[in-house]
Design an enzyme around this catalytic site. Structure first.
Site, PDB file in Angstrom:
ATOM      1  N   CYS A   1     -51.152  50.613 -24.678  1.00 16.42           N
ATOM      2  CA  CYS A   1     -51.847  51.714 -23.459  1.00 16.42           C
ATOM      3  C   CYS A   1     -50.910  52.740 -23.115  1.00 16.42           C
ATOM      4  CB  CYS A   1     -52.188  50.911 -22.312  1.00 16.42           C
ATOM      5  SG  CYS A   1     -51.107  50.255 -21.624  1.00 16.42           S
TER       6      CYS A   1
ATOM      7  N   GLN B   1     -30.455  30.867 -12.393  1.00 14.38           N
ATOM      8  CA  GLN B   1     -30.676  32.205 -11.827  1.00 14.38           C
ATOM      9  C   GLN B   1     -30.226  33.224 -12.731  1.00 14.38           C
ATOM     10  OE1 GLN B   1     -29.215  31.958  -7.374  1.00 14.38           O
ATOM     11  NE2 GLN B   1     -28.118  30.439  -8.429  1.00 14.38           N
TER      12      GLN B   1
ATOM     13  N   ASP C   1     -29.646  35.562 -18.900  1.00 16.23           N
ATOM     14  CA  ASP C   1     -28.700  35.899 -19.957  1.00 16.23           C
ATOM     15  C   ASP C   1     -29.365  35.203 -21.387  1.00 16.23           C
ATOM     16  OD1 ASP C   1     -27.311  33.641 -19.512  1.00 16.23           O
ATOM     17  OD2 ASP C   1     -25.860  34.403 -18.429  1.00 16.23           O
TER      18      ASP C   1
ATOM     19  N   GLU D   1     -14.444  28.143  -6.440  1.00 12.75           N
ATOM     20  CA  GLU D   1     -13.803  28.107  -5.027  1.00 12.75           C
ATOM     21  C   GLU D   1     -14.787  27.509  -4.068  1.00 12.75           C
ATOM     22  OE1 GLU D   1     -12.580  32.101  -4.265  1.00 12.75           O
ATOM     23  OE2 GLU D   1     -14.799  32.836  -4.281  1.00 12.75           O
TER      24      GLU D   1
ATOM     25  N   ALA E   1     -16.283  25.743 -14.956  1.00 14.78           N
ATOM     26  CA  ALA E   1     -17.291  24.865 -15.444  1.00 14.78           C
ATOM     27  C   ALA E   1     -17.133  24.410 -16.838  1.00 14.78           C
ATOM     28  CB  ALA E   1     -18.497  25.462 -15.133  1.00 14.78           C
TER      29      ALA E   1
ATOM     30  N   HIS F   1     -35.082  33.995 -12.186  1.00 13.53           N
ATOM     31  CA  HIS F   1     -35.056  35.620 -12.114  1.00 13.53           C
ATOM     32  C   HIS F   1     -35.202  36.262 -13.392  1.00 13.53           C
ATOM     33  CE1 HIS F   1     -31.766  34.866  -8.684  1.00 13.53           C
ATOM     34  NE2 HIS F   1     -33.216  34.723  -8.288  1.00 13.53           N
TER      35      HIS F   1
ATOM     36  N   THR G   1     -22.404  29.113  -8.560  1.00 14.83           N
ATOM     37  CA  THR G   1     -23.235  29.889  -7.797  1.00 14.83           C
ATOM     38  C   THR G   1     -22.747  29.676  -6.168  1.00 14.83           C
ATOM     39  OG1 THR G   1     -25.696  30.266  -6.746  1.00 14.83           O
ATOM     40  CG2 THR G   1     -25.091  27.737  -7.332  1.00 14.83           C
ATOM     41  N   SER G   2     -23.035  30.740  -5.550  1.00 15.33           N
ATOM     42  CA  SER G   2     -22.416  31.033  -4.081  1.00 15.33           C
ATOM     43  C   SER G   2     -23.605  30.596  -3.341  1.00 15.33           C
ATOM     44  CB  SER G   2     -22.021  32.374  -3.933  1.00 15.33           C
ATOM     45  OG  SER G   2     -23.116  33.272  -4.070  1.00 15.33           O
TER      46      SER G   2
END
Length: 246
Positions: free
Chosen positions: A150, A101, A104, A215, A231, A119, A188-189
């Site tokens: 253009c 998601q 970067d 968490e 991680a 994303h 990721t939440s």
């Protein structure tokens, strides 16, 4: 010290196909601000002012100033031990897929080969009129990049609020989730849909779910094993145990 259960290593040794589903938490360890944590970006800035198409049309200079700042932060940062561990695990399994998601480009910079970007990617841009793609070498007129073909406005190739995920990336992600043996949820939440639905697809098709978050989250109850920690420490520890027991 991260303790890796023998039962988890055994399960991973039996796996052919592994998916890593990553979110902002993995890149936070590289110094990239998250969005929804207590220090998240959207606690300080209004997304409707910076991350939707109408806002871009109203004030492209402000939106580009914001994204130029974000690009600078990302370019000055680098993939961390978690990104690298994921890349190095490509040598341990027949198939490793990254579904991210994040925008970067850290997974590619770390060496991962099969990556689905739900994303978008902050290093890509395109003209809103003729769809010509540009890398970071943008033609700039004043402070607003404009297309050399253009004259149309150029925007970042990022999914903004109210926009659909790129269909090819999401469909490929659904197939990877359906076919994998092990599905890692990293940083990721898991509250943003439809991306978060991939966890349920993996679980419903028999995948072993491993969560790595700082968490407990809303999907922790779905996980067969959860690690609550960085991680950048957990994933290298798993990789080392796999190599030791190879």
């Amino acid at each position: 010290m991260v303790i890796i259960p023998e039962s988890l290593i055994n399960r991973l040794q039996e796996a052919d196909s592994v998916v890593f589903f990553t979110g902002a938490g993995i890149s936070a360890e590289s110094g990239i601000p998250t969005f929804r944590g207590k220090d998240g970006i959207w606690n300080k800035l209004k997304p409707e002012e910076l991350a939707n198409f109408n806002a871009f049309l109203r004030n492209p200079e402000m939106v580009w100033e914001w994204y130029s700042h974000r690009k600078q932060i990302i370019h000055e940062s680098r993939p961390n031990h978690a990104h690298i561990a994921i890349s190095e695990m490509q040598d341990l399994f027949r198939e490793v897929t990254v579904i991210t998601q994040n925008i970067d480009n850290f997974h590619r910079r770390a060496g991962s080969r099969t990556i689905y970007e739900l994303h978008g990617n902050i290093e890509r841009n395109y003209c809103i009129e003729c769809k010509t793609f540009y890398n970071d070498e943008l033609p700039v007129e004043g402070k607003i990049p404009k297309c050399t073909n253009c004259g149309g406005l150029i925007r970042p190739d990022i999914v903004w609020f109210g926009e659909y995920l790129p269909q090819d990336q999401f469909q490929a992600s659904e197939k990877a989730a359906k076919d994998c043996d092990v599905f890692f949820v990293v940083g990721t939440s898991a509250v943003v849909y439809p991306a978060a639905s991939l966890i349920y697809i993996a679980r419903d098709n028999g995948a072993y779910i491993i969560e790595v978050n700082i968490e407990e989250t809303e999907i922790s109850y779905l996980a067969d094993k959860s690690f609550y920690g960085e991680a950048g420490k957990v994933l290298p520890a798993i990789r080392e145990e796999l190599i030791k027991n190879k």
